[in-house]
Every structure is written in C-alpha cells, then in structure tokens.
Design a protein around this motif. Structure first.
Motif, mmCIF file in Angstrom:
data_model
loop_
_atom_site.group_PDB
_atom_site.id
_atom_site.type_symbol
_atom_site.label_atom_id
_atom_site.label_comp_id
_atom_site.label_asym_id
_atom_site.label_seq_id
_atom_site.Cartn_x
_atom_site.Cartn_y
_atom_site.Cartn_z
ATOM 1 N N GLY A 35 44.091 28.242 39.559
ATOM 2 C CA GLY A 35 43.586 27.748 38.269
ATOM 3 C C GLY A 35 43.573 28.800 37.172
ATOM 4 O O GLY A 35 44.114 28.565 36.075
ATOM 5 N N PRO A 36 42.995 29.963 37.419
ATOM 6 C CA PRO A 36 42.969 30.996 36.385
ATOM 7 C C PRO A 36 44.360 31.569 36.059
ATOM 8 O O PRO A 36 44.527 32.270 35.066
ATOM 9 C CB PRO A 36 42.084 32.090 36.990
ATOM 10 C CG PRO A 36 41.270 31.404 38.036
ATOM 11 C CD PRO A 36 42.144 30.304 38.557
ATOM 12 N N ARG A 37 45.344 31.260 36.871
ATOM 13 C CA ARG A 37 46.707 31.761 36.660
ATOM 14 C C ARG A 37 47.607 30.734 35.959
ATOM 15 O O ARG A 37 48.818 30.935 35.853
ATOM 16 C CB ARG A 37 47.329 32.138 38.006
ATOM 17 C CG ARG A 37 46.572 33.222 38.747
ATOM 18 C CD ARG A 37 47.120 33.388 40.170
ATOM 19 N NE ARG A 37 46.232 34.170 40.986
ATOM 20 C CZ ARG A 37 46.325 35.481 41.153
ATOM 21 N NH1 ARG A 37 47.275 36.159 40.564
ATOM 22 N NH2 ARG A 37 45.465 36.119 41.931
ATOM 23 N N LEU A 38 47.036 29.647 35.480
ATOM 24 C CA LEU A 38 47.837 28.567 34.898
ATOM 25 C C LEU A 38 48.753 29.064 33.792
ATOM 26 O O LEU A 38 49.946 28.729 33.772
ATOM 27 C CB LEU A 38 46.934 27.446 34.371
ATOM 28 C CG LEU A 38 47.649 26.281 33.678
ATOM 29 C CD1 LEU A 38 48.655 25.615 34.608
ATOM 30 C CD2 LEU A 38 46.628 25.274 33.167
ATOM 31 N N GLU A 39 48.258 29.862 32.883
ATOM 32 C CA GLU A 39 49.098 30.331 31.774
ATOM 33 C C GLU A 39 50.228 31.234 32.266
ATOM 34 O O GLU A 39 51.326 31.198 31.725
ATOM 35 C CB GLU A 39 48.262 31.019 30.699
ATOM 36 C CG GLU A 39 47.348 30.054 29.951
ATOM 37 C CD GLU A 39 48.077 28.820 29.420
ATOM 38 O OE1 GLU A 39 49.162 28.965 28.803
ATOM 39 O OE2 GLU A 39 47.569 27.699 29.621
ATOM 40 N N ASP A 40 49.961 32.001 33.296
ATOM 41 C CA ASP A 40 51.024 32.822 33.892
ATOM 42 C C ASP A 40 52.105 31.924 34.489
ATOM 43 O O ASP A 40 53.296 32.174 34.310
ATOM 44 C CB ASP A 40 50.439 33.744 34.967
ATOM 45 C CG ASP A 40 51.489 34.670 35.560
ATOM 46 O OD1 ASP A 40 52.266 35.268 34.789
ATOM 47 O OD2 ASP A 40 51.531 34.793 36.805
ATOM 48 N N TYR A 41 51.703 30.870 35.177
ATOM 49 C CA TYR A 41 52.680 29.931 35.726
ATOM 50 C C TYR A 41 53.479 29.267 34.609
ATOM 51 O O TYR A 41 54.684 29.084 34.725
ATOM 52 C CB TYR A 41 52.000 28.877 36.608
ATOM 53 C CG TYR A 41 51.822 29.345 38.033
ATOM 54 C CD1 TYR A 41 52.739 29.002 39.019
ATOM 55 C CD2 TYR A 41 50.737 30.145 38.397
ATOM 56 C CE1 TYR A 41 52.578 29.438 40.325
ATOM 57 C CE2 TYR A 41 50.570 30.584 39.689
ATOM 58 C CZ TYR A 41 51.499 30.235 40.653
ATOM 59 O OH TYR A 41 51.351 30.681 41.946
ATOM 60 N N ARG A 42 52.816 28.923 33.518
ATOM 61 C CA ARG A 42 53.523 28.307 32.386
ATOM 62 C C ARG A 42 54.606 29.242 31.838
ATOM 63 O O ARG A 42 55.670 28.789 31.445
ATOM 64 C CB ARG A 42 52.549 27.960 31.264
ATOM 65 C CG ARG A 42 51.705 26.735 31.517
ATOM 66 C CD ARG A 42 50.890 26.412 30.259
ATOM 67 N NE ARG A 42 49.964 25.345 30.439
ATOM 68 C CZ ARG A 42 50.285 24.049 30.385
ATOM 69 N NH1 ARG A 42 51.531 23.685 30.172
ATOM 70 N NH2 ARG A 42 49.361 23.128 30.539
ATOM 71 N N ARG A 43 54.309 30.526 31.801
ATOM 72 C CA ARG A 43 55.276 31.501 31.270
ATOM 73 C C ARG A 43 56.419 31.788 32.236
ATOM 74 O O ARG A 43 57.539 32.042 31.806
ATOM 75 C CB ARG A 43 54.570 32.820 30.925
ATOM 76 C CG ARG A 43 53.755 32.795 29.656
ATOM 77 C CD ARG A 43 53.268 34.184 29.266
ATOM 78 N NE ARG A 43 52.392 34.799 30.245
ATOM 79 C CZ ARG A 43 51.089 34.579 30.353
ATOM 80 N NH1 ARG A 43 50.491 33.754 29.531
ATOM 81 N NH2 ARG A 43 50.379 35.197 31.267
#
Length: 118
Positions: A35-43
C-alpha cells in the motif's frame, strides 16, 4: 484492507496449499507492505487496471520471489498470495473482456494488486 476480489480470493484459497482461513491474513500482510509503495508501482510498472479499490500492475518475472524474501513468507504462503493476485487479474480480465490478453502477458510477467489506502 484486502484489495483482492472476493471470488478470486475464494478460488485462490481452494487451490492454495495454505488453509483458507489463513489466506486473507496473508493478503492483508502483503497489502500492508504494498500500500505505501503504490506511487512507486505507478512510476515503475505497467498499470493494467484500476478501480476505486485497487490498482493492478504487471511486474517483472521474479518480483514475487523478492516480495517473499522481503516479507519473510515461506514458499507456500508466497505462492498462495501470488495466486490470489493472479486470480484477481483473471477476474478483471473476464469482466473487461481482456482475459486472453492478460493470460498471454502472464507467460512472461507477474501481477501485483495494490490496494488504495484511505
């Protein structure tokens, strides 16, 4: 929070080598990390589906091995959670008439479902 479709979770639990009562807890444990890594996954990864609850990404082969290691999951536990994520993708593919496309992609990639927090 459990981002995996309920039917996908039931199917994965039926096929998993962990008890069906354990799988939801394992999925939540993995989600707490993802969950806290969502933006990293998006990138970093290809977003193939998104709704109000979760984002579905194709990731490189071996990604689940890294997740198992980072989260200290044994092989059975990691396989069960990975199967739940894969079954979720298949459900999304069936609903959106993309199942064949997704199945082909699974030959060379893995899938990660990241729930949206809040």
């Amino acid at each position: 929070m459990n981002p995996i479709d309920g039917n996908a979770l039931l199917l994965a639990a039926a096929k998993a080598s962990v008890g069906p009562q354990l799988l939801p807890d394992l999925v939540e444990h993995v989600q707490a990390d993802l969950g806290p890594r969502l933006e990293d996954y998006r990138r970093r990864y290809e977003l193939v589906a998104e709704d109000d609850e979760a984002c579905v990404f194709f990731v490189e082969a071996g990604h689940w091995d890294d997740l198992r290691d980072r989260l200290d999951l044994d092989r059975r536990e990691g396989d069960a959670v990975e199967r739940a994520h894969t079954e979720h993708l298949r459900r999304v593919g069936s609903v959106n008439d993309r199942r064949d496309e997704f199945e082909t992609a699974l030959d060379i990639r893995e899938v990660v479902v990241v729930g949206k927090e809040g």
